[in-house]
Scaffold this motif. Structure first.
Motif, PDB file in Angstrom:
ATOM      1  N   VAL A 151      11.721  -4.414  10.944  1.00 29.11           N
ATOM      2  CA  VAL A 151      12.077  -3.229  10.155  1.00 29.11           C
ATOM      3  C   VAL A 151      11.479  -3.322   8.758  1.00 29.11           C
ATOM      4  O   VAL A 151      10.987  -2.339   8.197  1.00 29.11           O
ATOM      5  CB  VAL A 151      13.609  -3.082  10.096  1.00 29.11           C
ATOM      6  N   CYS A 152      11.494  -4.528   8.177  1.00 25.74           N
ATOM      7  CA  CYS A 152      10.888  -4.705   6.851  1.00 25.74           C
ATOM      8  C   CYS A 152       9.388  -4.432   6.895  1.00 25.74           C
ATOM      9  O   CYS A 152       8.843  -3.744   6.015  1.00 25.74           O
ATOM     10  CB  CYS A 152      11.142  -6.119   6.343  1.00 25.74           C
ATOM     11  N   CYS A 153       8.720  -4.983   7.918  1.00 23.14           N
ATOM     12  CA  CYS A 153       7.271  -4.771   8.022  1.00 23.14           C
ATOM     13  C   CYS A 153       6.938  -3.312   8.277  1.00 23.14           C
ATOM     14  O   CYS A 153       5.882  -2.821   7.838  1.00 23.14           O
ATOM     15  CB  CYS A 153       6.700  -5.641   9.136  1.00 23.14           C
ATOM     16  N   MET A 154       7.789  -2.611   8.973  1.00 23.41           N
ATOM     17  CA  MET A 154       7.562  -1.178   9.171  1.00 23.41           C
ATOM     18  C   MET A 154       7.559  -0.431   7.851  1.00 23.41           C
ATOM     19  O   MET A 154       6.887   0.595   7.700  1.00 23.41           O
ATOM     20  CB  MET A 154       8.631  -0.612  10.108  1.00 23.41           C
ATOM     21  N   GLY A 155       8.312  -0.930   6.901  1.00 27.08           N
ATOM     22  CA  GLY A 155       8.290  -0.323   5.574  1.00 27.08           C
ATOM     23  C   GLY A 155       6.922  -0.431   4.934  1.00 27.08           C
ATOM     24  O   GLY A 155       6.466   0.488   4.248  1.00 27.08           O
ATOM     25  N   LEU A 156       6.218  -1.567   5.155  1.00 24.93           N
ATOM     26  CA  LEU A 156       4.851  -1.707   4.640  1.00 24.93           C
ATOM     27  C   LEU A 156       3.918  -0.701   5.297  1.00 24.93           C
ATOM     28  O   LEU A 156       3.073  -0.091   4.627  1.00 24.93           O
ATOM     29  CB  LEU A 156       4.355  -3.131   4.888  1.00 24.93           C
ATOM     30  N   CYS A 157       4.082  -0.536   6.603  1.00 26.79           N
ATOM     31  CA  CYS A 157       3.256   0.446   7.296  1.00 26.79           C
ATOM     32  C   CYS A 157       3.547   1.851   6.791  1.00 26.79           C
ATOM     33  O   CYS A 157       2.623   2.663   6.588  1.00 26.79           O
ATOM     34  CB  CYS A 157       3.499   0.364   8.801  1.00 26.79           C
ATOM     35  N   ALA A 158       4.824   2.141   6.595  1.00 26.02           N
ATOM     36  CA  ALA A 158       5.193   3.468   6.100  1.00 26.02           C
ATOM     37  C   ALA A 158       4.599   3.726   4.722  1.00 26.02           C
ATOM     38  O   ALA A 158       4.215   4.851   4.391  1.00 26.02           O
ATOM     39  CB  ALA A 158       6.711   3.597   6.060  1.00 26.02           C
ATOM     40  N   LYS A 159       4.540   2.693   3.902  1.00 24.71           N
ATOM     41  CA  LYS A 159       3.924   2.827   2.575  1.00 24.71           C
ATOM     42  C   LYS A 159       2.469   3.235   2.712  1.00 24.71           C
ATOM     43  O   LYS A 159       1.984   4.140   2.009  1.00 24.71           O
ATOM     44  CB  LYS A 159       4.041   1.501   1.831  1.00 24.71           C
ATOM     45  N   ARG A 160       1.765   2.570   3.642  1.00 25.01           N
ATOM     46  CA  ARG A 160       0.359   2.899   3.839  1.00 25.01           C
ATOM     47  C   ARG A 160       0.198   4.261   4.500  1.00 25.01           C
ATOM     48  O   ARG A 160      -0.710   5.035   4.151  1.00 25.01           O
ATOM     49  CB  ARG A 160      -0.297   1.811   4.695  1.00 25.01           C
ATOM     50  N   PHE A 161       1.076   4.607   5.447  1.00 29.13           N
ATOM     51  CA  PHE A 161       1.037   5.927   6.078  1.00 29.13           C
ATOM     52  C   PHE A 161       1.215   7.020   5.035  1.00 29.13           C
ATOM     53  O   PHE A 161       0.533   8.055   5.064  1.00 29.13           O
ATOM     54  CB  PHE A 161       2.144   6.037   7.132  1.00 29.13           C
ATOM     55  N   SER A 162       2.155   6.798   4.140  1.00 26.76           N
ATOM     56  CA  SER A 162       2.407   7.799   3.104  1.00 26.76           C
ATOM     57  C   SER A 162       1.180   7.994   2.227  1.00 26.76           C
ATOM     58  O   SER A 162       0.813   9.125   1.874  1.00 26.76           O
ATOM     59  CB  SER A 162       3.610   7.356   2.256  1.00 26.76           C
ATOM     60  N   PHE A 163       0.535   6.866   1.874  1.00 26.69           N
ATOM     61  CA  PHE A 163      -0.670   6.969   1.045  1.00 26.69           C
ATOM     62  C   PHE A 163      -1.761   7.750   1.775  1.00 26.69           C
ATOM     63  O   PHE A 163      -2.407   8.632   1.186  1.00 26.69           O
ATOM     64  CB  PHE A 163      -1.154   5.560   0.692  1.00 26.69           C
ATOM     65  N   LEU A 164      -1.955   7.457   3.057  1.00 28.99           N
ATOM     66  CA  LEU A 164      -3.000   8.160   3.818  1.00 28.99           C
ATOM     67  C   LEU A 164      -2.624   9.614   4.046  1.00 28.99           C
ATOM     68  O   LEU A 164      -3.508  10.499   4.038  1.00 28.99           O
ATOM     69  CB  LEU A 164      -3.220   7.453   5.159  1.00 28.99           C
ATOM     70  N   PHE A 165      -1.348   9.875   4.241  1.00 25.43           N
ATOM     71  CA  PHE A 165      -0.909  11.246   4.506  1.00 25.43           C
ATOM     72  C   PHE A 165      -1.134  12.145   3.296  1.00 25.43           C
ATOM     73  O   PHE A 165      -1.570  13.295   3.442  1.00 25.43           O
ATOM     74  CB  PHE A 165       0.582  11.233   4.880  1.00 25.43           C
ATOM     75  N   THR A 166      -0.869  11.646   2.135  1.00 26.38           N
ATOM     76  CA  THR A 166      -1.033  12.478   0.931  1.00 26.38           C
ATOM     77  C   THR A 166      -2.493  12.693   0.581  1.00 26.38           C
ATOM     78  O   THR A 166      -2.816  13.557  -0.240  1.00 26.38           O
ATOM     79  CB  THR A 166      -0.333  11.818  -0.257  1.00 26.38           C
ATOM     80  N   ARG A 167      -3.388  11.915   1.207  1.00 22.65           N
ATOM     81  CA  ARG A 167      -4.806  12.047   0.897  1.00 22.65           C
ATOM     82  C   ARG A 167      -5.641  12.373   2.123  1.00 22.65           C
ATOM     83  O   ARG A 167      -6.866  12.283   2.103  1.00 22.65           O
ATOM     84  CB  ARG A 167      -5.329  10.741   0.271  1.00 22.65           C
ATOM     85  N   SER A 168      -5.017  12.755   3.218  1.00 25.24           N
ATOM     86  CA  SER A 168      -5.728  12.996   4.475  1.00 25.24           C
ATOM     87  C   SER A 168      -6.186  14.445   4.553  1.00 25.24           C
ATOM     88  O   SER A 168      -5.415  15.369   4.256  1.00 25.24           O
ATOM     89  CB  SER A 168      -4.812  12.664   5.661  1.00 25.24           C
TER      90      SER A 168
END
Length: 2038
Positions: free
Chosen positions: A1707-1724
């Motif tokens: 669950v903690c590592c998923m938070g890291l992925c979500a951080k990167r997903f959010s960054f890509l989503f706002t710039r995709s």
């Protein structure tokens, strides 16, 4: 509970007694004619006679004394007859029984008026003669008590003269009284505490008489009639004989022995000349024979004193020696005699061939050293040290006064004696008794004085050399040793502060660190004060005042400032409390450089003073540290009254950024935000300190400033929900002091006429405005506290509010004074005492939390009588009916709520109003018709109890369904707690109360006959934990019926109509009902017995003891229970304890039995005291009863240990313990049979016992050999006794012997004996050494060194030495040559427990003197022999046992000697591998504990260097090529590991480098891939150790690290990954070296590849943790494909794994992925990717929402919080995509909910992390971590500042209100739902979230959000309708068709927690949205429809408006719609958002 009741008993000492005035005195007083001059005096005297308690008499006697003084002043010298009569009445009080507490007041008046001194003196003498003498009419010791009071009072010359004239008469009174006591004690009676206190006073009086009036006793003639004193007598003979008889008796306490010893020696000194006295002391006391000596008269005492004294016990000799030191002159003590060559004769002529002998140095001092070195228990040790201190004081005084000085032939104190005294001091510095430690300190001080006086002629340098040697030993004890600080302070006075600083430059820093330990704070403060004062004086003398101050501050300020800036709140708090006040008291001006240190400067306009900066302080402070230091300085400055005036706004600035205050006339300014940060800081102690700085002021009459009140108004709401008990207590204490200050300040303003409460004529000056603001603040506070008690409030808020309400009620009564509220302080709203408000608190009594129920009851006691809202008979009947329903509940908390309700009724309506209330039949009568309301109420309860018992006798099971009798007995207990037995109400009806108690006892007997057999059943039938059965459910899961028991018996028959399976829950119901009944019976009897008057007798003045069976002689008009009844109660307790098997009920019964025995032992009647002894005898008989089985041993002997402990605890303080020593001695003798008598019995067992007659499941399987069960009982009792903290001091004398017996009993052939002996051994180890910290392997409390331990318990040293000799003989290497031999047969049973005990001791920093017979180092050969034996466990234990044997001084040589024994390996015959392994284990233990704890780094480095020189040459042991044994390889690597770690602490590279190189080479060699072998656990352990060792000296070789991470052994991989995780967390890998580059570039890819192949769950978890920790410090996967691949792997792993820790890390590592997903989503820009990314984020949000539930495990919730913070989604405050923004809001809501979690660590850490997410331009970034409640409010402010113009945010807030105010319609009783299973989160406060949401709804600019009028109106109307429908729907669900409530709840259903929250929350939402509608569309045509909705709503919710908060909110709703509520009392200015800090 026993200890609690004992404390109550002690406080009630003066409650049970009063001055006894004889009837003749009362009659004479009534016959006195009262004129103008005597009227007031005689009237006050009559009032004194009428009082019935000592407490009342102590208060009133002041008036009597004042009236007598006034009477004497008014008369002239001619009215002597009046004076004589009045004086007799006045002075005669002194001679009455129990008058001692009044003596001081009565006597003090006589010194002020000497006008009629002759008349008063004559009257006084006549009273002495009348009450004293042989035939005097006075009670025992009455004359001596008066004489002692007179001699102890100053300025009473003429009365002391009377005492002198009557001295022999007084002495005769004392002798007669003491003889009587001794005689009755010898006959077996036990003196009461009061009698023993009188004996001590009498002995003290004798001593004073002999010392002050010696001439009165040297003359044999007297001036009295023959009837007063016998004709033929020698008063000195009588005194000496009587005192000696006391010394021989065991019935007196130590204080009496001390006084007796002093009195005996004082009399002896009067009888003999100094020469004869010296001779008598030497011959008869110190047993030195004399031949013929010139110069002595040869005068002898009657009889042979030698034969009288030689029979005295050693402890009594100690008191005699103390008497000699106190009473005998120093001339006699220092008289020098010459010992002739034969050693048997003395002379006064000196001869070179003879030696000198003195009483003081050669007789007393050596014997005292023996006492101190051979202590028997803690008490004796303390008294021995006390006498030693007196002895040294006499020696010091003798030397200084030239009475005794050293000569050439006599050196007074030898070097050996000096060493003994120092050893005694060192061994007592860490004693558990503080009084013992203080005596050791005093001895040390005197020792230094004596040494200086003896050696001052030799020069200061030699004296200081010796002092420095002592100081060096103390400094090596370490900073956290509290015992070193007082001796260091004494040395500082003689050596100087700078000398100590030269010896230890970091001494002040170490002392500052010592404040981390609470135990060391007081001692460190004493040292610090002494040290700083001397240091300041030295600096002054060297550099002058100004420069001296500069140098002084450079020494003392840096350590303190570093401590104040520390991150440890405990250290800061203790420095604030102890160290900082000391520093500022010595140097007030030091405050200015300290303020400058935190960048607080002086106001330039006010002062031009400059202060030099502090040198050597290179500390860059963060803002948080500045805040902490500033608060510390403010608090202490305020405490020391350094701050002048108040803290207020800084007026010289246009902005409000600063506050200012004055210190010594200098204006200081400080940032306001610092105070705000401190008040809302996450650290509780910092918040308390900040609030204390603002609220408290030494000038209590000063009014707080407006700034202080403003800041506190913000802080109070935020601190209502702290879960820390310590914070709650400190906060309550703070407000108690603040309220006292408020009361003082406002009362002063009222008295001065400047201000009146609620007055419209107050002028407008600043003082009046401040008073008005303060009064308004207190009114707001009282209202806020009441609102905080709303239904459904969390426990923390409610308990805090109630505690503060009680603080205010205790200071300002809630009932207004007679003069009206305008003239008195009444800081409450009128609505507080309204019926609705009262009923809300009455409903709070029904709560699931005990403290809340009790506090509600205590609050309601302050309310008017009758209670508002319950003033009619029908209302009271309704409350009684409701309470009875609760009492009949089978659950304990419901019973308690009902019983408390009836207790409130009893207190308010029966006691205060005098109504006749009969709960049994619900009858109430306002008129009592001449009957006693109290008696009638109790009779009614007994009728109810009788009816219940009748029903239970017919059907016990059905009765137990309705709580059986538990609830009624609880009600009776509460009723008796409210009774005052000394009140006139009870005394006038004492005969009726006797009848009532007799009925109660008969009912208790019937209940016991029904219930006791049930709870006395075999433990197989008892549920596992019945303590919880009464709390939640009585219906338990089925328990296997292993024994097939039935509930039928001859005493009670239960008809079972169901099957056996169906009857099981019924059996459990009966079991619960019965044990609750037995528990409550015990508590009820204990409550009654500790308060009722007991029978009294004049046994101590009678001619002989009275038979205990003579019950009639004990009848008294004031006693309620006679002797027979008391004996019956005691027998009941004993029977219950001996039969019952339930621990909870046993504990309560023990408490009641303790209360009974304590009352009996405190009685002055010997027959009552003998009852306890008879019960002890019965208990002993039961313990050793024959034919006992295993069932008697169930639950550790069940109630037998509890019964013994009850008797032990009941013995009064200050009296000699008789029951405890007698029982412990008997128990130890009984336990000895475990290895003596039982072994003989076991050898005689007939083999026929193994025949077929014995069945496994039959009764014979429970039979044990005779004596086994009693022995187990004995060990179980000993275990309980040594476990009890209250008995620790009294049992200390038996600890050593009990330890010996326990260890020897390990050899018993019976398992039960071994098991019980092991438990007793465990209790003894815990008591003697302390609790073991399993992680640190040390005893945290009372940790002892080996030296201290064996000097404290010398008996164990001899035992250990003998046992180790025997045990080591069994351990031989021969067994290794016989593989078939069993090693267990060669291990002595005593060996392991001895080794375990030795391993718990810590090394000594002080080396014992050579030749010390108690040196633990003597065990060294035996322990080392054990450590090289074949048994691995023995080797490990033996190596640990070395720790406490080797002192720091011997460590160097011991380590080298052990290392030298290791073989070189070259052409050498090798010892066995076991021997080598044992040697390595010894090195490991000594390095890990002993060497690591050395304070001196130089010494530590020298040890490591020398040791490596030896160990390095034995490196073949760590090489796999040279040594084939993996265990030896691993152990050798472990040795090098410890050496390397220790060397690193010394910070010398030349020490660490060679060790590191060798360790790296050896550990790398272990991973040789060429070695292939089968699985060997020792090889695996070696690889694991080699991995740790290699990584310990890791040289950043990535290839080796990669090899270890992919090793085939999972142990190696786990160790490697664990090290890598710690390295990444603790190191900055962004530094540009190769290893850091490898971590940043290659490690992540390696870890992801490992994750795909790893199968071990621990390794998987570590890999995920490393990935998570690694990517918190750097960018995560940059590539979209690799990111999604890793995400899919995580999801797959999440779905497949069931290991909790792995799922949390995923669950903690998923938070890291979500951080990167959010960054890509706002710039995709890719729609497909954007859709996928949104799905990933949506999945993540759903997962977080799922696992954030309060029903999830706390570790998962913590993982969710950590993941949430790691995702950085909370930082993205954007609305570019609505779906994305809504998910962000959902995450914010989850974060807020998690900050409401019940786990304090979770919410604190999350709040700190969330605070860092406030990065918007609209939000204020706070650099100081705030408390959780403040962060929650900041979250909403942050969201509102970013989404205030976004309509979905308005929807979000409304949805939050709907969620938190949601409800589920539940059927069933509301009362039962209160006590049903509790919610998962006790801390969560949904109403707070609702109020915050609605508050921000109202703050949003709704008109800007709604762009279109029509759609906006529709939007708001929909939300308004939703909330309205929710309120109406909920109301309909709770009401019937007639609009009445479906539920029965006292005060209205709106006061129920399940009703209040949804109703208030939805109504609040309706209120907020209605405000938005009316604000946006004020002229709407639909306004009337809106008003109609409100009117309709009011009609529907009318039944709920009895709740004042709902009424207040509804009134605001109505007011907002332009209407008002009519016919209801509403709180003025009610704030719907009362929980919000606005």
């Amino acid at each position: 509970m026993s200890a609690k009741w004992r404390a109550l008993q002690h406080r009630h000492r003066y409650t049970y007694s009063a001055v006894i005035f004889p009837q003749s005195y009362i009659e004479s007083l009534d016959q006195q004619s009262m004129d103008e001059s005597t009227g007031k005096f005689y009237t006050s005297l009559k009032e004194l006679v009428s009082l019935s308690s000592t407490y009342a008499q102590i208060g009133h006697v002041k008036k009597v004394a004042s009236e007598f003084s006034s009477f004497l002043l008014l008369l002239n010298g001619q009215e002597l007859l009046l004076v004589s009569e009045a004086s007799r009445f006045y002075l005669e009080i002194l001679f009455f029984e129990n008058s001692n507490p009044l003596h001081r007041t009565l006597v003090s008046v006589l010194a002020k008026n000497s006008k009629f001194s002759n008349t008063v003196g004559d009257c006084f003498r006549l009273l002495f003669e009348e009450y004293g003498g042989v035939n005097g009419k006075g009670k025992m010791f009455c004359v001596s008590r008066v004489a002692l009071s007179m001699m102890g009072s100053p300025k009473l010359g003429y009365l002391v003269d009377v005492v002198e004239k009557c001295a022999t008469l007084v002495a005769m009174d004392i002798v007669c009284g003491l003889k009587s006591v001794v005689s009755e004690a010898n006959d077996g009676s036990r003196p009461s505490p009061l009698v023993l206190e009188q004996c001590q006073d009498a002995l003290s009086c004798i001593y004073y008489l002999l010392q002050r009036f010696p001439s009165r006793f040297s003359c044999l003639t007297h001036d009295y009639d023959s009837g007063l004193i016998p004709e033929a007598f020698s008063i000195l003979d009588m005194i000496m004989t009587t005192v000696l008889s006391i010394l021989k008796s065991a019935a007196f306490p130590r204080d009496c022995f001390v006084a007796a010893g002093v009195s005996f020696c004082a009399a002896l000194q009067l009888f003999l000349s100094p020469e004869d006295l010296s001779l008598v002391i030497m011959e008869d006391i110190f047993h030195q024979k004399k031949s013929c000596t010139m110069g002595f008269s040869g005068k002898k005492l009657k009889g042979n004193l030698y034969y009288e004294i030689k029979d005295l016990s050693p402890s009594i000799r100690l008191w005699l020696i103390r008497g000699i030191l106190t009473a005998i002159s120093r001339t006699v003590l220092n008289a020098r005699f010459v010992v002739l060559k034969d050693g048997n004769a003395f002379s006064t002529e000196l001869d070179n061939s003879n030696s000198v002998w003195t009483i003081l140095y050669d007789g007393i001092l050596p014997e005292l050293c023996n006492y101190c070195e051979n202590r028997t228990d803690s008490h004796s040790n303390f008294h021995a040290l006390t006498v030693m201190q007196i002895c040294l004081q006499q020696i010091k005084t003798s030397i200084l006064t030239d009475v005794g000085k050293p000569t050439e032939n006599y050196g007074l104190i030898s070097e050996d004696m000096v060493a003994r005294i120092l050893s005694i001091i060192w061994n007592n510095l860490e004693d558990p008794l503080n009084q013992t430690v203080k005596q050791a300190h005093m001895i040390f001080d005197l020792f230094l004085e004596i040494q200086y006086a003896l050696h001052c002629s030799e020069g200061d340098d030699k004296v200081k050399l010796g002092l420095r040697s002592i100081a060096s030993k103390l400094l090596h004890l370490g900073p956290h040793c509290k015992g070193r600080y007082i001796p260091l302070s004494l040395l500082t006075k003689r050596l100087g502060a700078k000398d100590l600083l030269d010896m230890r430059p970091k001494l002040l820093f170490e002392t500052t660190d010592a404040f981390m330990e609470d135990d060391a704070c007081c001692a460190a403060t004493t040292f610090l004060k002494c040290f700083l004062e001397i240091l300041r004086n030295e600096c002054w003398s060297e550099h002058g005042i100004e420069n001296g101050y500069a140098e002084y501050r450079n020494h003392c300020l840096p350590p303190l400032l570093f401590g104040l800036a520390s991150d440890c709140s405990k250290l800061r708090s203790n420095l604030n409390t102890y160290a900082l006040p000391v520093l500022l008291e010595l140097d007030v001006d030091a405050i200015f450089p300290m303020l400058a240190f935190i960048s607080i400067r002086l106001d330039g306009e006010e002062s031009e003073l400059t202060y030099p900066e502090i040198n050597h302080v290179n500390l860059h402070l963060t803002e948080e540290q500045q805040v902490a230091v500033s608060v510390s300085l403010l608090k202490v400055s305020r405490l020391l009254a350094l701050i002048e005036g108040d803290i207020d706004w800084y007026t010289n600035c246009s902005t409000s950024e600063f506050v200012s205050f004055y210190i010594k006339g200098v204006k200081i300014k400080i940032l306001v935000k610092w105070l705000l940060m401190a008040l809302t800081h996450v650290d509780e102690s910092l918040r308390i300190d900040a609030a204390e700085s603002l609220l408290l002021n030494p000038k209590t009459a000063s009014l707080p400033s407006g700034l202080e009140l403003t800041l506190m108004k913000e802080a109070v709401p935020l601190n209502m929900r702290c879960s820390s008990t310590a914070f709650q207590m400190k906060w309550t204490s703070l407000f108690r002091k603040f309220c006292s200050r408020v009361n003082t300040a406002l009362e002063r303003q009222i008295k001065q006429g400047k201000w009146k409460p609620l007055s419209s004529f107050n002028n407008g000056d600043e003082t009046v405005n401040r008073a008005e603001d303060l009064f308004s603040f207190m009114k707001w506070l009282s209202s806020f506290l009441f609102f905080s008690c709303y239904p459904s409030a969390p426990y923390e808020r409610k308990i805090m509010a109630m505690e503060l309400i009680l603080v205010m009620f205790n200071l300002w009564p809630i009932l207004p004074s007679l003069e009206g509220k305008c003239d008195s302080l009444y800081p409450y709203s009128e609505c507080l005492t309204s019926p609705d408000s009262t009923l809300l608190l009455v409903g709070s009594i029904v709560d699931s939390w005990d403290r809340l129920r009790e506090n509600s009851f205590r609050i309601l006691l302050h309310f008017p009588t009758p209670l508002p809202g319950i003033s009619s008979l029908d209302a009271v009947k309704e409350v009684i009916t409701w309470a009875k329903q609760l009492i009949c509940s089978p659950r304990v908390r419901e019973c308690d709520a009902g019983a408390l309700t009836l207790r409130l009724v009893f207190r308010k309506y029966v006691i205060e109003l005098g109504w006749i209330v009969r709960p049994s039949c619900n009858e109430i009568d306002v008129n009592n018709h001449g009957k006693s309301p109290v008696v009638e109420y109790i009779r009614s309860l007994l009728d109810w109890l009788r009816m219940t018992v009748d029903k239970a006798e017919n059907d016990l099971a059905e009765s137990c369904k309705n709580s059986f009798v538990h609830g009624i007995l609880l009600t009776l207990r509460y009723t008796f707690e409210e009774l005052e037995w000394g009140s006139s109400t009870i005394l006038c009806n004492i005969s009726e109360m006797k009848i009532v108690l007799e009925k109660l006892l008969s009912l208790i007997t019937r209940i016991t006959s029904m219930a006791l057999w049930v709870v006395s059943a075999d433990a197989w039938y008892l549920p596992g934990d019945m303590d919880d059965l009464g709390e939640d459910d009585v219906f338990l899961p089925d328990i296997p019926d292993e024994m097939g028991v039935s509930l039928s018996s001859s005493e009670c028959v239960i008809e079972n109509s169901k099957s056996e399976q169906d009857s099981r829950p019924m059996e459990q119901i009966v079991m619960v009902g019965c044990w609750l009944a037995m528990k409550e019976i015990s508590l009820l009897l204990g409550t009654i017995i500790r308060k009722i008057p007991l029978p009294t007798s004049d046994g101590w003045n009678s001619q002989g003891p009275v038979s205990v069976d003579d019950g009639d002689s004990l009848k008294s008009s004031d006693s309620v229970l006679n002797l027979k009844q008391l004996e019956t109660i005691g027998n009941h307790f004993l029977e219950v304890l001996l039969k019952m098997k339930h621990n909870g009920a046993i504990d309560k019964t023990r408490a009641g039995f303790t209360a009974l025995c304590n009352r009996l032992l405190c009685s002055n009647d010997p027959r009552l005291c003998k009852l306890t002894e008879s019960w002890m005898d019965q208990l002993m008989e039961r313990t050793i009863a024959k034919e006992q089985t295993v069932d008697d041993l169930l639950r550790r002997s069940a109630g037998i240990p509890a019964a013994f402990i009850a008797l032990f605890l009941s013995e009064p303080e200050g009296t000699p313990k008789r029951l405890l020593p007698k029982a412990l001695r008997w128990l130890l003798d009984l336990a000895v049979r475990s290895y003596t008598g039982l072994s003989d019995i076991s050898n005689e067992i007939n083999v026929s016992t193994q025949s077929s007659d014995i069945h496994v499941n039959g009764i014979n399987s429970k039979i044990r050999d005779e004596g086994v069960v009693p022995t187990v009982h004995a060990f179980n009792i000993l275990r309980a006794a040594f476990n009890d903290t209250n008995l620790s001091t009294d049992t200390s004398g038996f600890s050593a012997e009990a330890m010996i017996i326990s260890i020897r009993s390990f050899s018993s052939s019976y398992w039960e004996v071994r098991n019980s002996a092991c438990l007793a051994y465990t209790a003894l180890v815990r008591r003697m050494v302390g609790f073991l910290n399993v992680q640190k392997r040390v005893s945290a409390r009372r940790a002892l060194t080996g030296l201290e331990f064996f000097h404290r318990y010398p008996l164990l040293h001899t035992f250990f030495l003998d046992e180790l000799k025997v045990a080591t003989e069994l351990l031989s290497d021969k067994s290794s040559r016989h593989p078939g031999s069993n090693l267990a047969n060669h291990v002595h049973p005593s060996l392991c427990p001895m080794l375990i005990l030795l391993s718990r001791l810590k090394p000594s920093s002080i080396t014992t003197e050579t030749g010390d017979s108690l040196d633990p180092f003597l065990f060294m050969p035996f322990i080392r022999k054990c450590s090289i034996q074949n048994n691995h466990r023995v080797r490990v234990l033996a190596s640990r046992a070395l720790i406490g044997l080797v002192s720091n001084e011997k460590l160097h040589s011991v380590l080298l000697n052990i290392a030298l024994e290791l073989p070189n390996g070259e052409n050498q015959t090798l010892p066995s591998f076991n021997s080598i392994h044992g040697t390595l284990l010894q090195l490991i233990s000594l390095l890990d504990i002993n060497c690591r704890q050395i304070v001196d780094f130089t010494k530590k480095d020298r040890i490591i260097v020398d040791l490596f020189a030896v160990v390095g040459s034995k490196s073949w042991l760590g090489s796999r090529k040279s040594c084939p044994c993996p265990t030896l390889n691993s152990s050798f690597l472990n040795v090098l590991d410890h050496m390397l770690n220790i060397a690193r602490t010394c910070s010398k590279e030349e020490s660490t480098l060679p060790i590191c190189n060798l360790l790296r080479d050896l550990s790398s060699e272990c991973f040789d891939p060429s070695r292939k072998s089968s699985y060997d656990p020792t090889v695996v352990e070696l690889h694991k150790q080699a991995t740790n060792s290699y990584l310990n000296c890791f040289s950043q070789e990535t290839s080796m690290l990669s090899f270890l991470m992919t090793n085939t052994l999972y142990e190696v991989r786990t160790a490697t990954l664990k090290w890598l995780l710690l390295y990444i967390r603790n190191h900055d890998h962004t530094v540009g070296n190769d290893f850091s580059n490898w971590i940043g570039t290659d490690l992540l890819e390696i870890l992801i590849d490992l994750l795909a192949t790893e199968k071990n769950r621990k390794c998987v978890c570590y890999i995920l943790k490393i990935i998570f920790s690694l990517n918190l410090k750097q960018e995560f996967l940059q590539d979209y494909d690799s990111l999604t691949t890793f995400w899919n792997n995580l999801v797959s792993l999440y779905n497949s794994t069931r290991y909790a820790k792995t799922r949390e890390t995923i669950v903690c590592c998923m938070g890291l992925c979500a951080k990167r997903f959010s960054f890509l989503f706002t710039r995709s820009d890719n729609c497909v990717n954007a859709k996928s990314l949104h799905e990933y984020i949506e999945f993540y949000v759903g997962l977080i929402k799922q696992h954030s539930s309060s029903s999830e495990p706390v570790n998962m919730r913590k993982a969710v919080a950590e993941s949430l913070v790691a995702s950085d989604l909370l930082k993205n405050a954007t609305t570019f995509d609505e779906r994305y923004a809504l998910k962000l809001l959902d995450l914010w809501y989850i974060a807020i909910k998690l900050m409401e979690d019940e786990d304090v660590n979770l919410r604190t850490k999350l709040a700190n992390d969330v605070q860092k997410c406030f990065s918007s331009k609209h939000s204020i970034t706070v650099s100081v971590p705030s408390q959780v409640e403040k962060v929650i409010e900041m979250c909403f402010e942050h969201l509102s500042s970013n989404f205030d113009n976004w309509l979905p945010y308005y929807n979000f807030l409304c949805e939050c209100v709907l969620k938190d105010a949601s409800y589920i319609v539940q059927n069933g009783d509301l009362v039962r739902r209160v006590f049903d299973k509790e919610i998962d989160n006790h801390h969560e406060e949904k109403l707070l979230i609702c109020q915050l949401c609605c508050y921000h709804l109202e703050k949003l600019p709704i008109s800007k959000i709604l762009s279109d009028e029509k759609s906006g109106r529709l939007f708001l109307s929909e939300w308004r309708s939703k909330f309205l429908d929710r309120v109406i729907g909920f109301s309909h669900d709770r009401l019937d068709k007639h609009g009445k409530s479906l539920d029965n709840w006292i005060g209205g259903v709106g006061n129920h927690k399940d009703v209040f929250l949804p109703l208030y929350g939805n109504l609040l939402g309706f209120h907020a949205v209605s405000g938005a509608v009316l604000k946006c569309y004020p002229e709407s045509e639909e306004f009337l429809l809106l008003v109609d909705d409100v009117v309709e709503l009011g009609e529907i919710i009318d039944p709920f408006l009895k709740n004042p908060l709902i009424l207040g909110l509804y009134s605001n709703v109505v007011k907002r719609h332009g209407r008002s509520v009519v016919g209801r009392t509403n709180w003025d200015g009610f704030d719907p958002y009362f929980l919000v800090d606005k």
